[in-house]
Scaffold this motif. Structure first.
Motif, PDB file in Angstrom:
ATOM      1  N   PHE A 164       5.903   5.772  -7.018  1.00 45.81           N
ATOM      2  CA  PHE A 164       5.938   4.159  -7.277  1.00 45.81           C
ATOM      3  C   PHE A 164       7.204   3.725  -6.503  1.00 45.81           C
ATOM      4  O   PHE A 164       7.315   2.419  -6.484  1.00 45.81           O
ATOM      5  CB  PHE A 164       5.882   3.954  -8.672  1.00 45.81           C
ATOM      6  N   ALA A 165       7.944   4.446  -5.952  1.00 48.19           N
ATOM      7  CA  ALA A 165       9.417   4.219  -5.781  1.00 48.19           C
ATOM      8  C   ALA A 165       9.226   3.480  -4.150  1.00 48.19           C
ATOM      9  O   ALA A 165      10.114   2.884  -3.502  1.00 48.19           O
ATOM     10  CB  ALA A 165      10.519   5.146  -5.895  1.00 48.19           C
ATOM     11  N   CYS A 166       8.180   4.236  -3.324  1.00 44.17           N
ATOM     12  CA  CYS A 166       8.059   4.105  -2.206  1.00 44.17           C
ATOM     13  C   CYS A 166       7.258   2.430  -1.940  1.00 44.17           C
ATOM     14  O   CYS A 166       6.664   2.009  -2.766  1.00 44.17           O
ATOM     15  CB  CYS A 166       7.161   5.031  -1.601  1.00 44.17           C
ATOM     16  N   PRO A 167       7.422   1.962  -0.814  1.00 49.74           N
ATOM     17  CA  PRO A 167       6.693   0.644  -0.636  1.00 49.74           C
ATOM     18  C   PRO A 167       5.349   0.535  -0.930  1.00 49.74           C
ATOM     19  O   PRO A 167       4.492   1.717  -0.402  1.00 49.74           O
ATOM     20  CB  PRO A 167       7.062   0.290   0.923  1.00 49.74           C
ATOM     21  N   GLU A 168       4.622  -0.317  -1.356  1.00 49.54           N
ATOM     22  CA  GLU A 168       3.521  -0.254  -1.819  1.00 49.54           C
ATOM     23  C   GLU A 168       2.443  -0.253  -0.689  1.00 49.54           C
ATOM     24  O   GLU A 168       1.258   0.479  -0.576  1.00 49.54           O
ATOM     25  CB  GLU A 168       3.028  -1.866  -2.514  1.00 49.54           C
ATOM     26  N   GLN A 169       2.825  -0.668   0.572  1.00 48.19           N
ATOM     27  CA  GLN A 169       1.876  -0.704   1.729  1.00 48.19           C
ATOM     28  C   GLN A 169       2.119   0.510   2.693  1.00 48.19           C
ATOM     29  O   GLN A 169       1.355   0.835   3.805  1.00 48.19           O
ATOM     30  CB  GLN A 169       1.917  -1.922   2.558  1.00 48.19           C
ATOM     31  N   SER A 170       2.858   1.423   2.319  1.00 43.81           N
ATOM     32  CA  SER A 170       3.249   2.318   3.065  1.00 43.81           C
ATOM     33  C   SER A 170       2.371   3.712   3.133  1.00 43.81           C
ATOM     34  O   SER A 170       1.601   3.555   1.939  1.00 43.81           O
ATOM     35  CB  SER A 170       4.705   3.007   2.810  1.00 43.81           C
ATOM     36  N   VAL A 171       2.545   4.619   3.989  1.00 45.64           N
ATOM     37  CA  VAL A 171       1.702   5.892   3.677  1.00 45.64           C
ATOM     38  C   VAL A 171       2.588   6.824   2.753  1.00 45.64           C
ATOM     39  O   VAL A 171       3.755   7.004   3.057  1.00 45.64           O
ATOM     40  CB  VAL A 171       1.410   6.438   5.007  1.00 45.64           C
ATOM     41  N   ARG A 172       1.905   7.237   1.894  1.00 48.01           N
ATOM     42  CA  ARG A 172       2.598   8.171   0.774  1.00 48.01           C
ATOM     43  C   ARG A 172       1.885   9.363   0.712  1.00 48.01           C
ATOM     44  O   ARG A 172       0.792   9.398   0.135  1.00 48.01           O
ATOM     45  CB  ARG A 172       2.650   7.474  -0.578  1.00 48.01           C
ATOM     46  N   LEU A 173       2.451  10.532   1.038  1.00 47.80           N
ATOM     47  CA  LEU A 173       2.027  11.837   1.042  1.00 47.80           C
ATOM     48  C   LEU A 173       2.609  12.800  -0.026  1.00 47.80           C
ATOM     49  O   LEU A 173       3.818  12.570  -0.223  1.00 47.80           O
ATOM     50  CB  LEU A 173       2.108  12.666   2.427  1.00 47.80           C
ATOM     51  N   ALA A 174       1.871  13.657  -0.686  1.00 42.88           N
ATOM     52  CA  ALA A 174       2.517  14.578  -1.609  1.00 42.88           C
ATOM     53  C   ALA A 174       2.714  15.905  -0.634  1.00 42.88           C
ATOM     54  O   ALA A 174       1.773  16.525   0.027  1.00 42.88           O
ATOM     55  CB  ALA A 174       1.270  14.943  -2.396  1.00 42.88           C
ATOM     56  N   GLY A 175       3.987  16.224  -0.960  1.00 40.64           N
ATOM     57  CA  GLY A 175       4.350  17.402   0.186  1.00 40.64           C
ATOM     58  C   GLY A 175       5.020  18.565  -0.771  1.00 40.64           C
ATOM     59  O   GLY A 175       5.717  18.314  -1.631  1.00 40.64           O
ATOM     60  N   CYS A 176       5.062  19.704  -0.442  1.00 42.86           N
ATOM     61  CA  CYS A 176       5.621  20.797  -1.129  1.00 42.86           C
ATOM     62  C   CYS A 176       5.831  21.914   0.004  1.00 42.86           C
ATOM     63  O   CYS A 176       5.250  22.207   1.070  1.00 42.86           O
ATOM     64  CB  CYS A 176       4.770  21.226  -2.262  1.00 42.86           C
ATOM     65  N   PHE A 177       6.230  23.090  -0.670  1.00 45.26           N
ATOM     66  CA  PHE A 177       6.166  24.457   0.225  1.00 45.26           C
ATOM     67  C   PHE A 177       4.811  24.822   0.469  1.00 45.26           C
ATOM     68  O   PHE A 177       4.307  25.221   1.719  1.00 45.26           O
ATOM     69  CB  PHE A 177       6.806  25.548  -0.486  1.00 45.26           C
TER      70      PHE A 177
END
Length: 248
Positions: free
Chosen positions: A110-123
């Motif tokens: 929710f902290a990232c811009p609403e229209q941006s691409v938001r990916l879930a990353g991990c090892f």
């Protein structure tokens, strides 16, 4: 193309981030590892809730959705599942819809811009999420930012160390990538606390171990075992919650 690392979600808001950029959100122990596992097991999507009340209300609106979540590493009373990637890895979630609320990880999206691409990353999906981020950033002519979920708003060693590894993987895949000095700091942390050594030092690991979920910690340290990259698909019209899945 430039790479920056934010060590907590609050840092994102402080710099007026761009909608054109690609954001990799990390809560390696355990939310983003869990999200990757859930979509890997065939779920249609996951609705992520900032607060428990939101998650519970969303479950009431549409019966049949699996209500999942934790607070302070522990599963919640009345919820179908907690936040255990090991547990989800054993389930067939084909076509299922889930709702997830966690202590730190779900909030970071929710902290990232609403229209941006938001990916879930991990090892667990490191190589795949870096390749996706580079592809999307090139397509949007934007930059890449890694956002650490942190722990109750404060620096978390596990997320910062994972950010360092992803930064190194991004540079391996795209040597011309320009890096902010935050990347140098995160990479140094990775070299100092290379998994599984990391588990001896971070608070998140202690909390999960105390909850009797040692297998989750081992799962979260597995590197590039999944080709699935969960991302924000938009908002669910009915509940207003962020919808995370794999684009069709």
């Amino acid at each position: 193309m430039q790479l920056t690392i934010y060590f907590s979600p609050a840092e994102v808001a402080a710099v007026q981030p761009s909608d054109n950029d690609v954001y990799i959100v990390i809560d390696v122990i355990r939310a983003t590892t869990t999200l990757t596992t859930i979509v890997e097991r065939g779920a249609s999507y996951v609705l992520i809730a900032d607060m428990l009340e939101q998650a519970q209300q969303a479950a009431q609106r549409v019966p049949g959705r699996l209500l999942c979540g934790e607070r302070n590493a522990l599963p919640l009373p009345g919820f179908d599942y907690g936040n255990s990637p090991v547990q989800f890895a054993q389930l067939d979630l084909s076509g299922r819809e889930l709702i997830l609320s966690t202590t730190n990880g779900t909030r970071a999206f929710f902290a990232c811009p609403e229209q941006s691409v938001r990916l879930a990353g991990c090892f667990y999906n490191a190589e795949a999420v870096c390749a996706q981020a580079l592809h999307d950033a090139a397509e949007r002519q934007g930059n890449i930012a890694i956002v650490c979920a942190a722990e109750v708003g404060y620096f978390a060693l596990d997320d910062a160390t994972c950010a360092g590894y992803l930064a190194l993987e991004l540079q391996r895949q795209h040597p011309a990538l320009q890096v902010h000095e935050s990347v140098l700091a995160a990479a140094a942390l990775y070299h100092t606390y290379t998994p599984p050594k990391l588990l001896e030092y971070c608070n998140s690991a202690r909390s999960v171990r105390k909850a009797g979920l040692q297998e989750d910690l081992e799962f979260c340290m597995r590197i590039s075992q999944s080709n699935f990259v969960p991302q924000v698909l938009g908002r669910d019209v009915e509940t207003g919650l962020l919808m995370i899945g794999v684009p069709i």
